[in-house]
Design a protein around this motif. Structure first.
Motif, PDB file in Angstrom:
ATOM      1  N   ALA A 125       0.836  -1.205   0.000  1.00  0.00           N
ATOM      2  CA  ALA A 125       0.000   0.000   0.000  1.00  0.00           C
ATOM      3  C   ALA A 125       0.873   1.258   0.000  1.00  0.00           C
ATOM      4  O   ALA A 125       0.618   2.217  -0.738  1.00  0.00           O
ATOM      5  CB  ALA A 125      -0.923  -0.007   1.213  1.00  0.00           C
ATOM      6  N   ARG A 126       1.916   1.236   0.825  1.00  0.00           N
ATOM      7  CA  ARG A 126       2.829   2.386   0.900  1.00  0.00           C
ATOM      8  C   ARG A 126       3.637   2.522  -0.385  1.00  0.00           C
ATOM      9  O   ARG A 126       3.869   3.629  -0.887  1.00  0.00           O
ATOM     10  CB  ARG A 126       3.779   2.197   2.083  1.00  0.00           C
ATOM     11  CG  ARG A 126       4.418   3.491   2.564  1.00  0.00           C
ATOM     12  CD  ARG A 126       3.466   4.234   3.471  1.00  0.00           C
ATOM     13  NE  ARG A 126       4.154   5.341   4.147  1.00  0.00           N
ATOM     14  CZ  ARG A 126       4.138   6.601   3.731  1.00  0.00           C
ATOM     15  NH1 ARG A 126       3.477   6.923   2.637  1.00  0.00           N
ATOM     16  NH2 ARG A 126       4.761   7.548   4.397  1.00  0.00           N
ATOM     17  N   LEU A 127       4.067   1.389  -0.945  1.00  0.00           N
ATOM     18  CA  LEU A 127       4.877   1.403  -2.163  1.00  0.00           C
ATOM     19  C   LEU A 127       4.077   1.953  -3.339  1.00  0.00           C
ATOM     20  O   LEU A 127       4.574   2.786  -4.118  1.00  0.00           O
ATOM     21  CB  LEU A 127       5.370  -0.010  -2.478  1.00  0.00           C
ATOM     22  CG  LEU A 127       6.428  -0.163  -3.564  1.00  0.00           C
ATOM     23  CD1 LEU A 127       7.712   0.563  -3.181  1.00  0.00           C
ATOM     24  CD2 LEU A 127       6.713  -1.642  -3.816  1.00  0.00           C
ATOM     25  N   ILE A 128       2.848   1.510  -3.466  1.00  0.00           N
ATOM     26  CA  ILE A 128       1.999   1.966  -4.571  1.00  0.00           C
ATOM     27  C   ILE A 128       1.684   3.454  -4.436  1.00  0.00           C
ATOM     28  O   ILE A 128       1.642   4.191  -5.428  1.00  0.00           O
ATOM     29  CB  ILE A 128       0.704   1.126  -4.617  1.00  0.00           C
ATOM     30  CG1 ILE A 128       1.039  -0.310  -5.058  1.00  0.00           C
ATOM     31  CG2 ILE A 128      -0.318   1.745  -5.557  1.00  0.00           C
ATOM     32  CD1 ILE A 128      -0.096  -1.285  -4.874  1.00  0.00           C
ATOM     33  N   LYS A 129       1.505   3.902  -3.210  1.00  0.00           N
ATOM     34  CA  LYS A 129       1.200   5.310  -2.976  1.00  0.00           C
ATOM     35  C   LYS A 129       2.392   6.210  -3.281  1.00  0.00           C
ATOM     36  O   LYS A 129       2.231   7.294  -3.883  1.00  0.00           O
ATOM     37  CB  LYS A 129       0.768   5.504  -1.529  1.00  0.00           C
ATOM     38  CG  LYS A 129       0.459   6.960  -1.184  1.00  0.00           C
ATOM     39  CD  LYS A 129       0.059   7.100   0.282  1.00  0.00           C
ATOM     40  CE  LYS A 129      -0.196   8.564   0.641  1.00  0.00           C
ATOM     41  NZ  LYS A 129      -0.558   8.721   2.071  1.00  0.00           N
ATOM     42  N   GLU A 130       3.596   5.795  -2.905  1.00  0.00           N
ATOM     43  CA  GLU A 130       4.767   6.665  -2.997  1.00  0.00           C
ATOM     44  C   GLU A 130       5.513   6.540  -4.325  1.00  0.00           C
ATOM     45  O   GLU A 130       6.001   7.525  -4.864  1.00  0.00           O
ATOM     46  CB  GLU A 130       5.730   6.360  -1.840  1.00  0.00           C
ATOM     47  CG  GLU A 130       5.155   6.602  -0.463  1.00  0.00           C
ATOM     48  CD  GLU A 130       4.897   8.065  -0.182  1.00  0.00           C
ATOM     49  OE1 GLU A 130       5.480   8.931  -0.888  1.00  0.00           O
ATOM     50  OE2 GLU A 130       4.108   8.361   0.730  1.00  0.00           O
ATOM     51  N   ASP A 131       5.615   5.321  -4.837  1.00  0.00           N
ATOM     52  CA  ASP A 131       6.397   5.104  -6.066  1.00  0.00           C
ATOM     53  C   ASP A 131       5.472   5.189  -7.277  1.00  0.00           C
ATOM     54  O   ASP A 131       5.072   4.182  -7.867  1.00  0.00           O
ATOM     55  CB  ASP A 131       7.082   3.736  -5.999  1.00  0.00           C
ATOM     56  CG  ASP A 131       8.059   3.527  -7.150  1.00  0.00           C
ATOM     57  OD1 ASP A 131       8.252   4.476  -7.950  1.00  0.00           O
ATOM     58  OD2 ASP A 131       8.622   2.429  -7.242  1.00  0.00           O
ATOM     59  N   ARG A 132       5.144   6.399  -7.663  1.00  0.00           N
ATOM     60  CA  ARG A 132       4.183   6.610  -8.750  1.00  0.00           C
ATOM     61  C   ARG A 132       4.727   6.147 -10.095  1.00  0.00           C
ATOM     62  O   ARG A 132       3.966   5.729 -10.968  1.00  0.00           O
ATOM     63  CB  ARG A 132       3.794   8.088  -8.810  1.00  0.00           C
ATOM     64  CG  ARG A 132       3.073   8.565  -7.555  1.00  0.00           C
ATOM     65  CD  ARG A 132       2.673  10.023  -7.654  1.00  0.00           C
ATOM     66  NE  ARG A 132       1.945  10.443  -6.456  1.00  0.00           N
ATOM     67  CZ  ARG A 132       0.648  10.283  -6.274  1.00  0.00           C
ATOM     68  NH1 ARG A 132      -0.087   9.701  -7.221  1.00  0.00           N
ATOM     69  NH2 ARG A 132       0.059  10.685  -5.167  1.00  0.00           N
ATOM     70  N   GLU A 133       6.029   6.224 -10.251  1.00  0.00           N
ATOM     71  CA  GLU A 133       6.634   5.846 -11.527  1.00  0.00           C
ATOM     72  C   GLU A 133       6.431   4.368 -11.842  1.00  0.00           C
ATOM     73  O   GLU A 133       6.246   3.982 -12.997  1.00  0.00           O
ATOM     74  CB  GLU A 133       8.128   6.174 -11.502  1.00  0.00           C
ATOM     75  CG  GLU A 133       8.838   5.897 -12.822  1.00  0.00           C
ATOM     76  CD  GLU A 133      10.305   6.270 -12.758  1.00  0.00           C
ATOM     77  OE1 GLU A 133      11.067   5.827 -13.632  1.00  0.00           O
ATOM     78  OE2 GLU A 133      10.699   7.010 -11.818  1.00  0.00           O
ATOM     79  N   ASN A 134       6.447   3.537 -10.811  1.00  0.00           N
ATOM     80  CA  ASN A 134       6.311   2.086 -11.005  1.00  0.00           C
ATOM     81  C   ASN A 134       5.007   1.564 -10.410  1.00  0.00           C
ATOM     82  O   ASN A 134       4.943   0.412  -9.976  1.00  0.00           O
ATOM     83  CB  ASN A 134       7.499   1.358 -10.367  1.00  0.00           C
ATOM     84  CG  ASN A 134       8.826   1.776 -10.960  1.00  0.00           C
ATOM     85  OD1 ASN A 134       9.030   1.673 -12.166  1.00  0.00           O
ATOM     86  ND2 ASN A 134       9.730   2.248 -10.117  1.00  0.00           N
TER      87      ASN A 134
END
Length: 229
Positions: A125-134
């Motif tokens: 959830a945190r990764l998808i929210k923060e890493d918009r490029e991927n």
């Protein structure tokens, strides 16, 4: 090292406590009634030990949650994490740090310490929210994770960490197996107590064999999943 000590303590209790209890009971007699009494005492003793351990573990994890509930200083949280013994406590503190400040380093640590699905759900959830490029790639990895671990209670995804743990347990098994084999050789000429030590070492090796195989399987699964999860 702590996990090795913990495992050996459990193994010692499981082997030693029933042996001592049945030996004491045998001093009073060897009838069926005494044997049943001994078995009941063994079961009660082991249950008491595991209940005590589980309560202490639950209390330890609860204290971690209490310690971090109102703590918002990231450096103090990192210091607290370094002092913790269990991966669950370390994962809880890492999750709190990430809720305050996002960083790739902390995300890698969360994946390292995560041993349950709840932490990995937060991770994605945190990764998808923060890493918009991927974002789309991370969504795919999250979906792959959910398909594979949806009904799993425990997860071990950090391949390097799991591999190191598997190698550690393999080394511990090799040490005890060598000791067991050497004791068998010398016990032919030693008194009775040396033979008893040999039996004890072989029983420890049996527990270590199962544990080592489990970690090797986990390492293989982590290796297989590391490219798409």
């Amino acid at each position: 090292m702590r996990s090795v000590v913990k495992f050996l303590l459990f193994t010692f209790v499981i082997i030693f406590v029933p042996t001592v209890i049945m030996f004491i009971i045998s001093l009073f007699g060897s009838s069926g009634g005494y044997l049943i009494l001994g078995q009941i005492l063994v079961i009660l003793s082991l249950m008491g030990f595991f209940i005590f351990f589980l309560k202490k573990e639950k209390s330890y994890e609860k204290k971690t949650l209490d310690d971090i509930e109102y703590e918002n200083d990231i450096e103090k949280l990192r210091e607290l994490r370094d002092s913790k013994l269990t991966y669950r406590s370390k994962a809880e503190i890492t999750r709190k740090i990430l809720s305050l400040e996002y960083s790739k380093e902390e995300m890698a640590l969360l994946k390292k310490y995560a041993t349950s699905k709840e932490f990995m759900d937060f991770y994605y959830a945190r990764l998808i929210k923060e890493d918009r490029e991927n974002r789309e790639e991370n969504k795919t990895r999250r979906d792959n994770f959910n398909k594979r671990f949806e009904r799993r209670r425990n997860v071990y995804l950090d391949f390097k960490e799991v591999l190191l743990t598997a190698l550690k347990w393999s080394a511990v098994f090799a040490v005890f197996a060598s000791l067991a084999i050497s004791r068998v050789h010398y016990s032919l000429f030693d008194p009775y107590w040396a033979y008893a030590i040999s039996i004890l070492l072989f029983m420890i090796c049996a527990f270590l064999t199962v544990n080592t195989i489990i970690w090797i399987i986990r390492a293989m699964k982590a290796f297989w999943a590391k490219d798409y999860i």
